[in-house]
Design a protein around this motif. Structure first.
Motif, PDB file in Angstrom:
ATOM      1  N   THR A  13       0.859  -1.187   0.000  1.00 30.05           N
ATOM      2  CA  THR A  13       0.000   0.000   0.000  1.00 30.05           C
ATOM      3  C   THR A  13       0.893   1.233   0.000  1.00 30.05           C
ATOM      4  N   VAL A  14       0.492   2.212  -0.775  1.00 30.71           N
ATOM      5  CA  VAL A  14       1.252   3.459  -0.862  1.00 30.71           C
ATOM      6  C   VAL A  14       0.288   4.603  -0.544  1.00 30.71           C
ATOM      7  N   ASP A  15       0.621   5.396   0.465  1.00 27.51           N
ATOM      8  CA  ASP A  15      -0.237   6.535   0.821  1.00 27.51           C
ATOM      9  C   ASP A  15      -0.185   7.588  -0.270  1.00 27.51           C
ATOM     10  N   VAL A  16      -1.352   8.134  -0.573  1.00 31.51           N
ATOM     11  CA  VAL A  16      -1.439   9.193  -1.579  1.00 31.51           C
ATOM     12  C   VAL A  16      -2.243  10.334  -0.980  1.00 31.51           C
ATOM     13  N   GLY A  17      -1.713  11.542  -1.074  1.00 32.94           N
ATOM     14  CA  GLY A  17      -2.422  12.709  -0.557  1.00 32.94           C
ATOM     15  C   GLY A  17      -2.705  12.580   0.931  1.00 32.94           C
ATOM     16  N   GLU A  18      -3.762  13.237   1.369  1.00 30.17           N
ATOM     17  CA  GLU A  18      -4.073  13.292   2.802  1.00 30.17           C
ATOM     18  C   GLU A  18      -4.729  12.008   3.309  1.00 30.17           C
ATOM     19  N   THR A  19      -5.620  11.439   2.502  1.00 35.57           N
ATOM     20  CA  THR A  19      -6.456  10.359   3.044  1.00 35.57           C
ATOM     21  C   THR A  19      -6.533   9.108   2.173  1.00 35.57           C
ATOM     22  N   ASP A  20      -6.024   9.172   0.940  1.00 37.42           N
ATOM     23  CA  ASP A  20      -6.186   8.034   0.020  1.00 37.42           C
ATOM     24  C   ASP A  20      -4.969   7.122   0.053  1.00 37.42           C
ATOM     25  N   CYS A  21      -5.121   5.966  -0.538  1.00 35.31           N
ATOM     26  CA  CYS A  21      -3.927   5.138  -0.773  1.00 35.31           C
ATOM     27  C   CYS A  21      -4.116   4.269  -2.017  1.00 35.31           C
ATOM     28  N   ILE A  22      -3.003   3.919  -2.622  1.00 38.43           N
ATOM     29  CA  ILE A  22      -3.025   3.005  -3.763  1.00 38.43           C
ATOM     30  C   ILE A  22      -2.633   1.639  -3.218  1.00 38.43           C
ATOM     31  N   VAL A  23      -3.458   0.658  -3.500  1.00 40.77           N
ATOM     32  CA  VAL A  23      -3.232  -0.684  -2.971  1.00 40.77           C
ATOM     33  C   VAL A  23      -2.879  -1.606  -4.134  1.00 40.77           C
ATOM     34  N   HIS A  24      -1.760  -2.292  -4.006  1.00 37.79           N
ATOM     35  CA  HIS A  24      -1.351  -3.258  -5.034  1.00 37.79           C
ATOM     36  C   HIS A  24      -1.890  -4.632  -4.613  1.00 37.79           C
ATOM     37  N   LEU A  26      -3.060  -8.771  -5.604  1.00 43.49           N
ATOM     38  CA  LEU A  26      -2.915  -9.939  -6.484  1.00 43.49           C
ATOM     39  C   LEU A  26      -4.258 -10.657  -6.481  1.00 43.49           C
ATOM     40  N   THR A  27      -4.867 -10.748  -7.643  1.00 41.49           N
ATOM     41  CA  THR A  27      -6.198 -11.350  -7.737  1.00 41.49           C
ATOM     42  C   THR A  27      -6.144 -12.590  -8.634  1.00 41.49           C
ATOM     43  N   PRO A  28      -7.101 -13.512  -8.467  1.00 44.15           N
ATOM     44  CA  PRO A  28      -7.064 -14.739  -9.278  1.00 44.15           C
ATOM     45  C   PRO A  28      -7.585 -14.556 -10.705  1.00 44.15           C
ATOM     46  N   ASP A  29      -8.223 -13.438 -10.988  1.00 44.59           N
ATOM     47  CA  ASP A  29      -8.768 -13.279 -12.344  1.00 44.59           C
ATOM     48  C   ASP A  29      -8.232 -12.059 -13.087  1.00 44.59           C
ATOM     49  N   LEU A  30      -7.778 -11.048 -12.345  1.00 46.31           N
ATOM     50  CA  LEU A  30      -7.238  -9.858 -13.018  1.00 46.31           C
ATOM     51  C   LEU A  30      -5.725  -9.755 -12.869  1.00 46.31           C
ATOM     52  N   GLY A  31      -5.122 -10.737 -12.250  1.00 47.53           N
ATOM     53  CA  GLY A  31      -3.680 -10.684 -12.015  1.00 47.53           C
ATOM     54  C   GLY A  31      -3.350  -9.593 -11.014  1.00 47.53           C
ATOM     55  N   ARG A  32      -2.236  -8.913 -11.264  1.00 52.40           N
ATOM     56  CA  ARG A  32      -1.822  -7.838 -10.350  1.00 52.40           C
ATOM     57  C   ARG A  32      -2.575  -6.559 -10.731  1.00 52.40           C
ATOM     58  N   VAL A  33      -3.137  -5.923  -9.717  1.00 49.88           N
ATOM     59  CA  VAL A  33      -3.937  -4.719  -9.946  1.00 49.88           C
ATOM     60  C   VAL A  33      -3.490  -3.639  -8.966  1.00 49.88           C
ATOM     61  N   ALA A  34      -3.295  -2.429  -9.477  1.00 47.95           N
ATOM     62  CA  ALA A  34      -3.073  -1.286  -8.580  1.00 47.95           C
ATOM     63  C   ALA A  34      -4.389  -0.538  -8.513  1.00 47.95           C
ATOM     64  N   ALA A  35      -4.963  -0.422  -7.327  1.00 44.59           N
ATOM     65  CA  ALA A  35      -6.289   0.180  -7.203  1.00 44.59           C
ATOM     66  C   ALA A  35      -6.283   1.297  -6.166  1.00 44.59           C
ATOM     67  N   MET A  36      -7.026   2.330  -6.464  1.00 42.35           N
ATOM     68  CA  MET A  36      -7.115   3.480  -5.555  1.00 42.35           C
ATOM     69  C   MET A  36      -8.177   3.208  -4.485  1.00 42.35           C
ATOM     70  N   ALA A  37      -7.812   3.442  -3.237  1.00 46.76           N
ATOM     71  CA  ALA A  37      -8.784   3.335  -2.143  1.00 46.76           C
ATOM     72  C   ALA A  37      -9.005   4.741  -1.608  1.00 46.76           C
ATOM     73  N   LYS A  38     -10.116   5.345  -2.009  1.00 45.11           N
ATOM     74  CA  LYS A  38     -10.391   6.727  -1.613  1.00 45.11           C
ATOM     75  C   LYS A  38     -10.761   6.777  -0.124  1.00 45.11           C
ATOM     76  N   SER A  39     -10.256   7.761   0.559  1.00 46.60           N
ATOM     77  CA  SER A  39     -10.537   8.007   1.981  1.00 46.60           C
ATOM     78  C   SER A  39     -10.189   6.820   2.875  1.00 46.60           C
ATOM     79  N   ALA A  40      -9.275   5.969   2.410  1.00 48.57           N
ATOM     80  CA  ALA A  40      -8.969   4.747   3.159  1.00 48.57           C
ATOM     81  C   ALA A  40      -8.362   5.042   4.523  1.00 48.57           C
ATOM     82  N   ARG A  41      -7.612   6.148   4.620  1.00 48.59           N
ATOM     83  CA  ARG A  41      -6.926   6.427   5.893  1.00 48.59           C
ATOM     84  C   ARG A  41      -7.767   7.289   6.811  1.00 48.59           C
ATOM     85  N   LYS A  42      -8.917   7.730   6.333  1.00 54.04           N
ATOM     86  CA  LYS A  42      -9.745   8.624   7.137  1.00 54.04           C
ATOM     87  C   LYS A  42     -10.991   7.909   7.681  1.00 54.04           C
TER      88      LYS A  42
END
Lengths: 268, 199
Positions: A13-24, A26-42
């Motif tokens: 997980t990589v923190d982005v901005g004040e409250t979001d993070c990008i989560v890397h 591994l899924t069984p159908d889409l392979g590796r995915v980088a996805a944004m989790a909005k407001s994840a830290r808040k």
């Protein structure tokens, strides 16, 4: 936008901005995915305690063409608390997570992603319950490379497929992923040395290759049945380490921590 | 960007800050150009003074304007208790609780192999020295309850085990004002594990 429900392992997980993070993930159908989790830290309600490193989740992804994938919902399945409780387990697991994060393909072609995801789930489960020693560390690294499609040839000449024999050390070609028998070496030398690139070989004895091959067939649970001498271990560690470095293209960041942790665990 | 060399220089400098990209740096530059001179001077002075006057406390490694810091210099605090935190902000959070009257130790981060952060990057040896120097009864680990924080606490605890001091971890569980329905099963499980008697 399509909502896609799947299971996933958090690789980073990589923190982005004040409250979001990008989560890397591994899924069984889409392979590796980088996805944004909005407001994840808040927010206490959106992703409470779920997007933590190595967690296994059920996620709902909002997949949008040519735009970043977003995590709509995430439910914790397993937190692997046993991995955090032991520094050597944590070090081994982080190396696996980094390797998968760098090498796992994006997209889920031909069931490869499903196989890789299943391997990762199994490996993290095993790391949580077994006591990592040098042998488990070595075979976890080798099995990870195999799961990523980088299985080295350990029982025969990588060029002609002839069974290997002899007591002298063979040059293991990192690029070819195996050793060349005497005949193929002579032929390659005659042709002008096709793959004998300076520095891209590791000397290895047949006993070491056999031990690695045997260990792969035994699997994590039965590794205690495999006995390896000091020279075989040294050779095998050098071989697998350089093979990984050659194919990943860089030294993994987690490797240093892993070495320090193992050195400190061995200290009386 | 096209503009004066001074503007370009400021944009380039601002872009080096975390979370600031090209657009934000340009926007801030234009804002500063239109702001009163006093604001620019105040900002520049604050940055210069921040770098000049902020030091690490040689006792707890918190950021302070003098060493030893106010907390380390306070002789009313309990020397036998050390609370280990990751960052200075975490120290402030524990201090705000008003529940801890011992000493602090700021590690300067948490073990994060994926970011290349190993034991050598943290002030673990300094903590070991503090504990070994004697007079410490308990070390409380107040690192974050995530994978890195937990691994850090366990890593250091293993190193301090031989010292014989009590090693404890802050409790984990439901946050005040939280909602059980939205909590994950691990958090709820930990809350039950760490439950306390109602007198």
């Amino acid at each position: 936008m399509t909502a896609h429900a799947t299971s996933a392992i958090v690789l980073r997980t990589v923190d982005v901005g004040e409250t979001d993070c990008i989560v890397h993930l591994l899924t069984p159908d889409l392979g590796r995915v980088a996805a944004m989790a909005k407001s994840a830290r808040k927010s206490r309600k959106r992703f409470p305690g779920t997007l933590d490193l190595l967690n296994r989740l059920d996620v709902e992804l909002a997949v949008r063409p040519r735009r970043m994938t977003h995590i709509g919902r995430a439910k914790l399945v397993t937190a692997h608390l046993g991995i955090r409780s032991d520094p050597t387990r944590f070090a081994v697991a982080c190396r696996l997570a980094e390797l998968l994060g760098r090498m796992a393909p994006e997209g889920g072609a031909g069931g490869d992603a499903a196989r890789l995801h299943a391997f990762a789930c199994h490996a993290f489960d095993r790391i949580e319950t077994l006591t990592p020693d040098a042998k488990l560390r070595l075979f976890l690294q080798l099995e990870s490379l195999c799961a990523l499609g980088l299985r080295p040839e350990l029982s025969a000449c990588v060029r002609c497929g002839k069974a290997l024999a002899g007591g002298a050390a063979f040059p293991f070609h990192l690029g070819d992923g195996g050793v060349h028998c005497g005949d193929c070496r002579a032929a390659a030398a005659h042709e002008g040395g096709t793959s004998a690139v300076e520095g891209a070989t590791v000397p290895v004895h047949l006993g070491t290759l056999r031990a690695l091959d045997h260990g792969l067939r035994l699997g994590f649970e039965q590794l205690h049945r495999l006995s390896m001498g000091a020279r075989e271990m040294r050779e095998a560690e050098q071989l697998v380490g350089r093979f990984q470095r050659f194919h990943v293209g860089l030294e993994l960041r987690s490797e240093m921590f892993l070495n320090e942790t193992f050195a400190s665990a061995l200290r009386p | 960007m096209s503009g004066s060399p001074a503007m370009n220089r400021l944009v380039a400098a601002l872009k080096r800050l975390p979370g600031i990209g090209d657009k934000s740096a340009t926007r801030l530059t234009f804002f500063l150009l239109s702001a009163p001179d006093s604001l620019a001077a105040e900002l520049a002075d604050a940055i210069v003074r921040l770098k000049r006057e902020t030091v690490l406390c040689e006792g707890c490694y918190d950021l302070t304007d003098r060493s030893p810091c106010r907390l380390c210099a306070d002789d009313q605090r309990d020397d036998s208790l050390i609370c280990v935190v990751e960052e200075p902000g975490d120290l402030q959070a524990v201090e705000r609780s008003g529940q801890f009257r011992g000493r602090y130790h700021v590690l300067g981060g948490a073990l994060s192999p994926l970011e290349g952060m190993g034991p050598g990057h943290l002030r673990i040896a300094e903590l070991e020295r503090r504990v070994r120097s004697g007079g410490v009864r308990e070390v409380i680990f107040a690192t974050n309850p995530n994978a890195e924080g937990e691994a850090t606490a366990n890593f250091i605890a293993e190193r301090l085990r031989a010292s014989g001091v009590v090693l404890s971890r802050i409790a984990c569980g439901m946050p005040l004002g939280g909602d059980l329905e939205y909590a994950d099963h691990v958090t709820v499980g930990r809350s039950l594990e760490n439950r306390h008697k109602l007198s």
